[in-house]
Design an enzyme around this catalytic site. Structure first.
Site, PDB file in Angstrom:
ATOM      1  N   LEU A 183       0.833  -1.210   0.000  1.00  0.00           N
ATOM      2  CA  LEU A 183       0.000   0.000   0.000  1.00  0.00           C
ATOM      3  C   LEU A 183       0.864   1.255   0.000  1.00  0.00           C
ATOM      4  O   LEU A 183       0.948   1.982   0.964  1.00  0.00           O
ATOM      5  CB  LEU A 183      -0.924  -0.009   1.218  1.00  0.00           C
ATOM      6  CG  LEU A 183      -2.120  -0.964   1.116  1.00  0.00           C
ATOM      7  CD1 LEU A 183      -2.962  -0.882   2.370  1.00  0.00           C
ATOM      8  CD2 LEU A 183      -2.976  -0.638  -0.102  1.00  0.00           C
ATOM      9  N   HIS A 184       1.510   1.511  -1.112  1.00  0.00           N
ATOM     10  CA  HIS A 184       2.338   2.710  -1.222  1.00  0.00           C
ATOM     11  C   HIS A 184       1.443   3.882  -1.631  1.00  0.00           C
ATOM     12  O   HIS A 184       0.234   3.744  -1.788  1.00  0.00           O
ATOM     13  CB  HIS A 184       3.441   2.485  -2.238  1.00  0.00           C
ATOM     14  CG  HIS A 184       2.911   2.186  -3.596  1.00  0.00           C
ATOM     15  ND1 HIS A 184       2.719   3.169  -4.535  1.00  0.00           N
ATOM     16  CD2 HIS A 184       2.470   1.036  -4.150  1.00  0.00           C
ATOM     17  CE1 HIS A 184       2.198   2.618  -5.623  1.00  0.00           C
ATOM     18  NE2 HIS A 184       2.042   1.322  -5.409  1.00  0.00           N
ATOM     19  N   ALA A 185       2.057   5.030  -1.836  1.00  0.00           N
ATOM     20  CA  ALA A 185       1.263   6.252  -2.017  1.00  0.00           C
ATOM     21  C   ALA A 185       0.231   6.146  -3.139  1.00  0.00           C
ATOM     22  O   ALA A 185      -0.922   6.524  -2.973  1.00  0.00           O
ATOM     23  CB  ALA A 185       2.181   7.435  -2.257  1.00  0.00           C
TER      24      ALA A 185
END
Lengths: 588, 89
Positions: free
Chosen positions: B14-16
């Site tokens: 769940l990166h940016a």
């Protein structure tokens, strides 16, 4: 006079007045408000959001002008955060619930998130806390009626060398696109590479990671910045100032000669051919390396692509990146090195903590265990090779079994692509890095399965001498002139010839005069280095006679110590070519 | 209230960017939607909240929705996870 060491991330020499940039954080007080003022605070907040959005857009456009499309990643997260209605909602709730001014509401929301981020072990997520602070502080400063953006984000008055603890991504972008900076010195800077990339692209000399430069330098001090040596000199004596002045002149001259040099054929004075290529880390660099004289990209480090959340890692995205770079550099070659992950501290917490990462699950070892991302990368590289100038390079190989396993994955990848009708006519050439001594010993066997070799000198030295050059206590032992290094390099040259395979050198040795000359004299002809070193190395190589150099270098094997080897090489070359090794770049 | 367990299968976690897609989607529903990961529970409509989970590939997240359109919300968000946030082929 005082010398401060740091990490030179962008070359050049500069001298000027220091301007200390304290992080001017707005002092935020917990001012309470009456219920009737809530509306007004929310209105102020919304206005500040609008202003901030416009500013970020402007920064983005400014960056785009100098960096092209890739500029986005520097502030993309901030733009997204500003668009996060929930974050704004939370600030508004704080205003309403606690009856405080917008400033304090933002401040307390920031504090909350920074605390959460601080507890996250995964560095790739941690970097985001910079973005959170950056954007929220922008909001706070935009709450002021006249909204002067933070002092740092405006252009400095006249040409100065900026000294700061650290600067935020948006500050770096704003400051540097104003072309009024002579140089940049930071205490920190290791964490994100944005500042370094920008400085390099814009040709602003920068020394980061100095630790405590802001304590040692005062505003209006005269400061010289020598990024050839990775040194900041504070209040230089007149003699040193004169010396630096000379260096600046030479550097200017050198930059002028760059163009000239890049046109010269890659031949020594007696007509021996060599090739100089560039190492790159970011796709956009492929657009500029040829202007530095690079005849190809000898090492494209793809870790950044993997770690940078923006680029993602899908096959399609990678394919487009590789294709673009290959086209930019065409007809010269592009060597794509597969992810060398696992040892770097910037690595995500995905890998279980290892006692000894540089002897652990890294690079190819890691990917042979977790094949999917590896195969994805291989497929992307294969697909991108429509122009035919792409080669693939695998790091950290120690045994033939690994190469066979890689070959098997490549065969699968090829079959899958063929089935989808996406396989270009040409196969990519396959190479492996020689950086672990075991691989050197196996060149004759490995040669049956690969098309070329590439020597990673930094790791080769580290693994052969058992020295971590980042460990200050032993760094002095890290030397390219250690007799064992000379011997192993000779062995590499000899064995690769025997196997009939090409061998290139892509470590730091290739980009420094004396080690590069030694490599040339040992018979290496393909060098890949930081693009900025190319002109210098070319200047040196085109000045010497290969036959003469070879004779000098052939005697190195009789010496028992690194002192003797380096000393002999230096003396003999100085004798034959006075001034050849002088550090000042202009003498090239 | 309904819940669904969901594994993160996109490589970057769940990166940016993924978080932005997720919060954007969550905001289209009127239900209250939460992500639960280990001890942490965050509002799925908050980009920053999602980022603080620092959930990487392989982690198991529980989606929880309460409201009129809870079923649709869980389905849509679950789909985004399954499609690896549309970032991989």
């Amino acid at each position: 006079m005082l010398r401060i060491k740091g990490k030179a991330v962008s070359p050049g020499i500069a001298m000027g007045r220091a301007q200390l940039h304290d992080v001017i954080r707005e002092v935020v007080l917990a001012e309470s408000i009456g219920e009737r003022a809530v509306e007004r605070e929310i209105w102020r907040l919304e206005n500040a959001v609008k202003k901030s959005r416009a500013q970020l857009k402007k920064i983005h456009l400014g960056l785009q002008k100098i960096m092209g499309k890739d500029a986005a990643f520097i502030i993309e997260t901030q733009v997204m955060l500003l668009g996060d209605s929930h974050l704004l909602g939370e600030i508004k709730e704080t205003i309403k619930g606690k009856l405080v001014k917008a400033e304090w509401a933002i401040h307390s929301v920031e504090k909350k998130y920074l605390e959460i981020f601080r507890a996250i072990p995964d560095l790739s997520f941690k970097a985001k806390s910079n973005d959170v602070s950056d954007v929220l502080n922008r909001l706070i400063s935009n709450l002021k009626r006249s909204a002067p953006v933070r002092a740092a984000a405006t252009a400095p008055p006249g040409p100065v060398i900026l000294v700061a603890d650290d600067i935020t991504p948006s500050e770096a972008a704003t400051l540097m696109s104003h072309k009024r900076l002579l140089g940049l010195v930071l205490n920190k800077g290791g964490e994100t590479s944005h500042t370094a990339i920008l400085a390099r692209t814009l040709g602003i000399p920068a020394i980061l990671d100095t630790g405590n430069a802001t304590e040692l330098i005062a505003s209006d001090d005269t400061v010289a910045l020598d990024s050839v040596r990775g040194e900041v000199i504070v209040q230089p004596t007149p003699e040193v100032a004169a010396e630096i002045g000379g260096k600046i002149d030479k550097f200017t001259l050198y930059k002028e000669r760059l163009k000239e040099l890049s046109q010269l054929p890659e031949l020594t004075r007696d007509g021996h051919q060599f090739h100089l290529l560039a190492n790159i880390e970011l796709p956009f660099e492929s657009e500029i390396v040829q202007s530095y004289g690079a005849k190809g990209i000898g090492l494209y480090r793809t870790e950044y692509l993997y770690l940078d959340s923006k680029a993602g890692i899908s096959e399609d995205e990678q394919y487009l990146v590789y294709k673009k770079i290959a086209q930019n550099i065409f007809p010269h070659p592009l060597v794509v090195r597969t992810y060398d992950l696992g040892r770097d501290k910037s690595e995500s917490a995905r890998s279980p903590r290892e006692e000894n990462p540089s002897l652990g699950l890294m690079a190819v070892r890691r990917f042979l265990r977790d094949r999917e991302p590896f195969k994805t990368q291989i497929k992307a590289v294969m697909r991108a090779n429509a122009s035919g100038n792409i080669r693939i390079l695998f790091p950290m190989v120690t045994e033939v079994e690994e190469v066979r396993a890689i070959r098997a994955i490549m065969a699968e990848a090829k079959k899958e692509l063929q089935r989808a009708g996406a396989y270009p006519k040409r196969d990519v050439q396959v190479g492996i890095m020689l950086e672990i001594p075991a691989a050197v010993r196996l060149i004759r066997h490995l040669g049956n399965d690969v098309d070329f070799f590439s020597v990673g000198t930094n790791d080769l030295i580290q693994y052969l001498l058992a020295v971590d050059r980042n460990n200050a206590d032993v760094a002095h032992l890290f030397s390219p002139f250690h007799p064992a290094i000379v011997h192993i390099l000779k062995e590499i040259r000899r064995e690769a010839d025997r196997a009939g395979k090409e061998v290139a050198v892509c470590g730091e040795m290739a980009g420094r005069r004396l080690p590069a000359l030694m490599l040339l004299g040992l018979g290496f002809a393909n060098f890949s280095m930081n693009a900025l070193a190319i002109a210098e190395i070319k200047g040196v190589f085109t000045r010497i006679h290969y036959s003469r150099l070879r004779r000098i270098v052939s005697r190195l094997e009789f010496f028992a110590t690194r002192g003797e080897i380096e000393g002999f090489l230096r003396t003999e070359l100085e004798k034959a070519y006075p001034g050849l090794l002088q550090e000042s770049q202009g003498s090239a | 209230m309904i819940e669904k367990k969901q594994q993160i299968i996109n490589k970057l976690g769940l990166h940016a960017r993924a978080a932005a897609k997720l919060s954007h989607l969550a905001n289209m529903f009127s239900s209250d939607i939460y992500l639960i990961y280990d001890e942490d529970k965050v509002n799925a409509k908050s980009l920053l909240g999602i980022l603080t989970l620092a959930a990487s590939v392989g982690s198991e997240i529980t989606l929880q929705a309460t409201g009129e359109d809870e079923k649709e919300a869980i389905e849509a968000i679950g789909g985004l996870f399954d499609r690896k946030f549309d970032e991989e082929s």
